[in-house]
Design a protein around this motif. Sequence first.
Motif, short mmCIF file in Angstrom:
data_model
loop_
_atom_site.label_atom_id
_atom_site.label_comp_id
_atom_site.label_asym_id
_atom_site.label_seq_id
_atom_site.Cartn_x
_atom_site.Cartn_y
_atom_site.Cartn_z
N LEU A 106 57.85 54.01 5.37
CA LEU A 106 58.49 54.95 4.99
C LEU A 106 60.51 53.87 6.07
O LEU A 106 61.00 54.07 6.46
CB LEU A 106 58.70 56.01 5.56
CG LEU A 106 60.34 57.14 5.59
CD1 LEU A 106 59.85 57.47 4.18
CD2 LEU A 106 59.52 58.08 6.52
N VAL A 127 60.12 57.46 -4.52
CA VAL A 127 58.37 57.06 -4.86
C VAL A 127 58.14 56.52 -5.79
O VAL A 127 58.19 57.64 -6.54
CB VAL A 127 57.92 58.11 -3.57
CG1 VAL A 127 57.69 58.95 -4.13
CG2 VAL A 127 56.04 57.19 -3.21
N GLN A 133 51.21 55.51 -1.59
CA GLN A 133 53.02 55.48 -1.03
C GLN A 133 52.78 57.27 -1.32
O GLN A 133 53.75 58.11 -0.22
CB GLN A 133 53.89 54.70 -0.89
CG GLN A 133 53.48 53.61 -1.19
CD GLN A 133 52.84 52.73 -1.72
OE1 GLN A 133 52.45 52.74 -3.50
NE2 GLN A 133 52.27 51.45 -1.37
N ASP A 134 52.60 57.23 -2.54
CA ASP A 134 52.50 59.26 -3.14
C ASP A 134 52.20 59.68 -2.02
O ASP A 134 53.06 60.48 -0.90
CB ASP A 134 52.34 59.51 -4.19
CG ASP A 134 53.25 60.48 -4.79
OD1 ASP A 134 53.44 61.15 -4.33
OD2 ASP A 134 52.46 60.17 -6.10
N LEU A 137 53.16 60.36 1.67
CA LEU A 137 54.64 60.56 1.74
C LEU A 137 55.10 61.95 2.01
O LEU A 137 55.14 62.93 2.29
CB LEU A 137 55.95 60.45 0.43
CG LEU A 137 57.06 60.96 1.06
CD1 LEU A 137 58.02 60.66 2.36
CD2 LEU A 137 57.64 60.27 -0.16
N TYR A 160 61.11 60.02 -8.57
CA TYR A 160 60.43 59.20 -8.35
C TYR A 160 60.49 57.72 -9.40
O TYR A 160 61.24 58.00 -10.21
CB TYR A 160 59.01 59.89 -9.50
CG TYR A 160 58.16 60.78 -8.95
CD1 TYR A 160 57.53 60.28 -8.21
CD2 TYR A 160 58.39 61.91 -9.16
CE1 TYR A 160 56.74 61.03 -7.07
CE2 TYR A 160 57.49 62.77 -8.33
CZ TYR A 160 56.88 62.70 -6.88
OH TYR A 160 56.35 63.54 -6.57
N ILE A 178 63.16 55.43 0.79
CA ILE A 178 62.24 55.50 0.57
C ILE A 178 60.72 55.38 1.07
O ILE A 178 60.98 54.36 2.28
CB ILE A 178 62.57 53.60 -0.88
CG1 ILE A 178 63.30 52.82 0.72
CG2 ILE A 178 63.54 54.21 -1.55
CD1 ILE A 178 62.93 51.42 -0.10
N MET A 179 59.67 55.25 -0.10
CA MET A 179 58.35 54.95 0.87
C MET A 179 57.84 54.06 0.08
O MET A 179 57.76 54.42 -0.99
CB MET A 179 57.27 56.55 0.48
CG MET A 179 55.78 55.47 1.46
SD MET A 179 56.02 56.01 3.13
CE MET A 179 55.70 57.29 3.46
N GLN A 180 57.92 52.83 0.79
CA GLN A 180 57.76 51.37 0.21
C GLN A 180 56.73 50.81 0.37
O GLN A 180 55.76 50.42 1.48
CB GLN A 180 58.52 50.41 0.11
CG GLN A 180 58.70 48.92 -0.36
CD GLN A 180 58.98 49.73 -2.29
OE1 GLN A 180 58.35 50.23 -2.64
NE2 GLN A 180 60.01 49.16 -2.56
#
Length: 323
Positions: A106, A127, A133-134, A137, A160, A178-180
């Motif tokens: 994150l 995300v 990652q979805d 999160l 998204y 971002i959750m990357q």
Amino acid sequence: MFKKMLLASVVASSLLAASSQAQEVVRLGNLKFAHYGAVSYIKEIAPKCGIKVEERVFAKGLDAMQAVIAGELDVGAVSSEAVISARASGTPIYLVAGFAKGGARLVGRADLGMKTVKDLKGKKVGVTRGGIQDILLAAELSQNGLTYSDQPGKDVQIIYLGFPDLNQALLGKNIDAIMQSEPYSSQAINKGFGNEIIKPYDTPIGEPVRTMVMTEKFYKERRPVAEKFMRCFVEATKTFIDNKELAEKYVRENMFKGQVSHEDFVNAIENSPYSYDVTPEHIQITTDLMQKYGVGKMAKPPVAKDWVKTDLLEQAKKSLNIK
């Protein structure tokens, strides 16, 4: 003279047929991330394993799984949630190995100085839809008491985007965090426009495992080839674990064509080390969380112990003296 030429032609054709049979083709689907490097390397050592591997690279796991469903691939290297969704929809696949773990982070906008998940309240977070990652999160926001939606009005608004687009949106200050995946999260931090908030491994999933699947047809009907492929996977992975310089050179030059720096690669692999293993328990927890947070929209979630088959992996590891 003609008979001799004809005989020579027949012999040459037979030898060619025998050669192509000796090196049976395995169609492999893969993704372009640093921790997918050992899987990509399989095709380089495949001839000495007695097979030929044809690799196709996809933008995301769901795209690779669509190719499996269409009968275009024998093996796919994807995130666990993509294979779980596919199995739930009736795709005849077995999960046969895990090739990397972790690989998520994150990352917040550097200028906002966010340090905890709770700091995301009132923010826009990007995300990639349907990815691991979805799920991470959703789990992080939920366990920190934050509501979320892709529409305004909740504590956190979800945006998204595709993996490379997330970095661009963070850089352009169009989103706040971002959750990357790797190496993109490491790049955001190393280039100075992002800062790490957390590595999201404190959910019930722990460190997510990236998974390798085979079609049931390949697993059952081409067993000797499946065994060769799995030994090749284990050998490629061991090579990358033991020879970090080779792993870096291959990923940076062959996969990313110089777009990933030394620092990006090192940081990415620290957060997503290469591995071999996966357990039915891990996949069941991931399945349960997908169902809880509505990722994948499964009418009938698959039971992990019915389709996680690690016998080929154990056999391959044993043959190469890997515990």
